[in-house]
Design a protein around this motif. Structure first.
Motif, PDB file in Angstrom:
ATOM      1  N   LEU A 139       0.812  -1.219   0.000  1.00 16.04           N
ATOM      2  CA  LEU A 139       0.000   0.000   0.000  1.00 16.04           C
ATOM      3  C   LEU A 139       0.846   1.270   0.000  1.00 16.04           C
ATOM      4  N   ASN A 140       2.166   1.103  -0.181  1.00 13.04           N
ATOM      5  CA  ASN A 140       3.101   2.237  -0.204  1.00 13.04           C
ATOM      6  C   ASN A 140       3.116   3.022   1.099  1.00 13.04           C
ATOM      7  N   LEU A 141       2.843   2.342   2.202  1.00 12.09           N
ATOM      8  CA  LEU A 141       2.941   2.988   3.502  1.00 12.09           C
ATOM      9  C   LEU A 141       4.383   3.027   3.996  1.00 12.09           C
ATOM     10  N   HIS A 142       5.247   2.242   3.361  1.00 16.60           N
ATOM     11  CA  HIS A 142       6.678   2.299   3.663  1.00 16.60           C
ATOM     12  C   HIS A 142       7.447   1.696   2.491  1.00 16.60           C
ATOM     13  N   ALA A 143       8.754   1.905   2.516  1.00 14.24           N
ATOM     14  CA  ALA A 143       9.629   1.356   1.470  1.00 14.24           C
ATOM     15  C   ALA A 143      10.764   0.559   2.096  1.00 14.24           C
ATOM     16  N   LYS A 144      10.508  -0.056   3.255  1.00 18.57           N
ATOM     17  CA  LYS A 144      11.528  -0.813   3.962  1.00 18.57           C
ATOM     18  C   LYS A 144      11.591  -2.236   3.406  1.00 18.57           C
ATOM     19  N   PRO A 145      12.791  -2.755   3.138  1.00 23.70           N
ATOM     20  CA  PRO A 145      12.914  -4.110   2.587  1.00 23.70           C
ATOM     21  C   PRO A 145      12.385  -5.178   3.538  1.00 23.70           C
ATOM     22  N   CYS A 146      11.825  -6.230   2.937  1.00 25.15           N
ATOM     23  CA  CYS A 146      11.288  -7.362   3.701  1.00 25.15           C
ATOM     24  C   CYS A 146      11.878  -8.642   3.116  1.00 25.15           C
ATOM     25  N   GLY A 147      12.542  -9.428   3.947  1.00 25.60           N
ATOM     26  CA  GLY A 147      13.214 -10.615   3.423  1.00 25.60           C
ATOM     27  C   GLY A 147      12.919 -11.872   4.214  1.00 25.60           C
ATOM     28  N   LEU A 148      13.092 -12.993   3.538  1.00 28.15           N
ATOM     29  CA  LEU A 148      12.987 -14.312   4.141  1.00 28.15           C
ATOM     30  C   LEU A 148      14.368 -14.946   4.175  1.00 28.15           C
ATOM     31  N   LEU A 149      14.777 -15.436   5.335  1.00 26.94           N
ATOM     32  CA  LEU A 149      15.978 -16.258   5.410  1.00 26.94           C
ATOM     33  C   LEU A 149      15.489 -17.699   5.259  1.00 26.94           C
ATOM     34  N   ASN A 150      15.589 -18.205   4.063  1.00 30.25           N
ATOM     35  CA  ASN A 150      14.968 -19.484   3.695  1.00 30.25           C
ATOM     36  C   ASN A 150      15.922 -20.639   4.016  1.00 30.25           C
ATOM     37  N   VAL A 151      15.946 -21.011   5.279  1.00 34.12           N
ATOM     38  CA  VAL A 151      16.885 -22.025   5.769  1.00 34.12           C
ATOM     39  C   VAL A 151      16.423 -23.415   5.347  1.00 34.12           C
ATOM     40  N   GLU A 152      17.284 -24.109   4.616  1.00 32.80           N
ATOM     41  CA  GLU A 152      17.011 -25.472   4.150  1.00 32.80           C
ATOM     42  C   GLU A 152      15.630 -25.605   3.506  1.00 32.80           C
ATOM     43  N   GLY A 153      15.247 -24.557   2.761  1.00 30.32           N
ATOM     44  CA  GLY A 153      13.993 -24.615   2.013  1.00 30.32           C
ATOM     45  C   GLY A 153      12.742 -24.512   2.862  1.00 30.32           C
ATOM     46  N   TYR A 154      12.868 -24.031   4.110  1.00 33.95           N
ATOM     47  CA  TYR A 154      11.708 -23.974   4.993  1.00 33.95           C
ATOM     48  C   TYR A 154      10.544 -23.220   4.351  1.00 33.95           C
ATOM     49  N   TYR A 155      10.852 -22.118   3.671  1.00 34.14           N
ATOM     50  CA  TYR A 155       9.785 -21.284   3.117  1.00 34.14           C
ATOM     51  C   TYR A 155       9.420 -21.640   1.673  1.00 34.14           C
ATOM     52  N   ASP A 156       9.956 -22.715   1.144  1.00 39.25           N
ATOM     53  CA  ASP A 156       9.627 -23.092  -0.238  1.00 39.25           C
ATOM     54  C   ASP A 156       8.126 -23.241  -0.473  1.00 39.25           C
ATOM     55  N   PRO A 157       7.368 -23.921   0.411  1.00 36.86           N
ATOM     56  CA  PRO A 157       5.920 -24.015   0.177  1.00 36.86           C
ATOM     57  C   PRO A 157       5.218 -22.658   0.184  1.00 36.86           C
ATOM     58  N   LEU A 158       5.668 -21.751   1.054  1.00 34.68           N
ATOM     59  CA  LEU A 158       5.071 -20.417   1.084  1.00 34.68           C
ATOM     60  C   LEU A 158       5.365 -19.668  -0.216  1.00 34.68           C
ATOM     61  N   LEU A 159       6.586 -19.773  -0.697  1.00 30.86           N
ATOM     62  CA  LEU A 159       6.955 -19.104  -1.942  1.00 30.86           C
ATOM     63  C   LEU A 159       6.183 -19.686  -3.120  1.00 30.86           C
ATOM     64  N   ALA A 160       5.958 -20.999  -3.090  1.00 31.24           N
ATOM     65  CA  ALA A 160       5.153 -21.621  -4.145  1.00 31.24           C
ATOM     66  C   ALA A 160       3.724 -21.081  -4.115  1.00 31.24           C
ATOM     67  N   PHE A 161       3.176 -20.873  -2.919  1.00 33.05           N
ATOM     68  CA  PHE A 161       1.842 -20.300  -2.820  1.00 33.05           C
ATOM     69  C   PHE A 161       1.811 -18.876  -3.374  1.00 33.05           C
ATOM     70  N   LEU A 162       2.827 -18.069  -3.052  1.00 27.00           N
ATOM     71  CA  LEU A 162       2.863 -16.707  -3.577  1.00 27.00           C
ATOM     72  C   LEU A 162       2.948 -16.706  -5.100  1.00 27.00           C
ATOM     73  N   ASP A 163       3.706 -17.648  -5.658  1.00 22.52           N
ATOM     74  CA  ASP A 163       3.750 -17.775  -7.118  1.00 22.52           C
ATOM     75  C   ASP A 163       2.381 -18.158  -7.668  1.00 22.52           C
ATOM     76  N   HIS A 164       1.694 -19.058  -6.959  1.00 20.84           N
ATOM     77  CA  HIS A 164       0.346 -19.464  -7.373  1.00 20.84           C
ATOM     78  C   HIS A 164      -0.618 -18.276  -7.313  1.00 20.84           C
ATOM     79  N   ALA A 165      -0.534 -17.486  -6.244  1.00 19.76           N
ATOM     80  CA  ALA A 165      -1.395 -16.318  -6.118  1.00 19.76           C
ATOM     81  C   ALA A 165      -1.122 -15.317  -7.238  1.00 19.76           C
ATOM     82  N   THR A 166       0.139 -15.219  -7.640  1.00 20.91           N
ATOM     83  CA  THR A 166       0.489 -14.334  -8.752  1.00 20.91           C
ATOM     84  C   THR A 166      -0.082 -14.869 -10.058  1.00 20.91           C
TER      85      THR A 166
END
Length: 206
Positions: free
Chosen positions: A127-154
């Motif tokens: 919503l452009n309320l800030h421009a601060k970076p947001c990152g995932l430290l994806n340790v051993e693929g922990y966030y792979d399913p979440l990233l796949a969902f975000l790709d699906h939502a896209t």
């Protein structure tokens, strides 16, 4: 974008998880922030990965600020040795305070609380309320399913590609901080225009 990182908020699980690699990644991140003289902002807990990153930063001579709601005080989860502890009246105030104190955000592996904190700052960025970076430290693929969902939502057009790109993903803390320097906030107006129903589009009435 030109970016100065003096404080980074780390969202992290209040559990350690089942893999030793999660704790090791948290410790690596804590040591890195201390070495770079970047203040660590945490949820103020002494349990799980939240504790691992805080202890490592403190051991490296770093500054660690905790933000804890009044409802969690006196429940044996408050870290006793942080550089500073901020107590907020509510969980909502806690998230706002953590946001205000930080220049960027990193999510270590975690559960519902970690995801809640991450997606709130991502939504504010959308919503452009800030421009601060947001990152995932994806340790051993922990966030792979979440990233796949975000790709699906896209793919299903519930998430714009520019907003999908807001999530900076790396498996190494050094690379994640380096990637933050290349973050470009998404533009708000084109996204809002894309939400206009076809029946209201100017082209339909020209």
């Amino acid at each position: 974008m030109s970016l100065t990182l003096s404080a980074i908020c780390v969202f992290a699980g209040s559990s350690w998880g089942r893999r030793p690699a999660y704790s090791e990644a948290a410790r690596q991140l804590g040591r890195l922030l201390a070495r770079r003289r970047i203040r660590l902002i945490t949820g103020g807990g002494c349990v799980g990965l939240m504790n691992e990153v805080a202890e490592s930063a403190l051991a490296g001579g770093g500054e660690v600020w905790g933000v804890i709601p009044e409802s969690l005080r006196g429940k044996n989860v408050e870290h006793p040795r942080l550089s500073r502890m901020v107590v907020t009246p509510t969980m909502h105030a806690r998230k706002q305070t953590m946001f205000d104190l930080a220049d960027a955000f990193i999510a270590l592996p975690g559960g519902l609380g970690t995801l809640d904190e991450l997606f709130e700052v991502l939504t504010w960025s959308q919503l452009n309320l800030h421009a601060k970076p947001c990152g995932l430290l994806n340790v051993e693929g922990y966030y792979d399913p979440l990233l796949a969902f975000l790709d699906h939502a896209t793919d299903e057009r519930f998430l714009a590609a520019d907003h999908r790109a807001m999530v900076v993903v790396e498996s190494d803390p050094e690379r994640l901080l380096a990637a933050f320097t290349h973050v470009t906030p998404p533009a708000l107006d084109p996204w809002l225009q894309s939400l206009v129903p076809p029946s209201l589009s100017p082209e339909r009435h020209s």
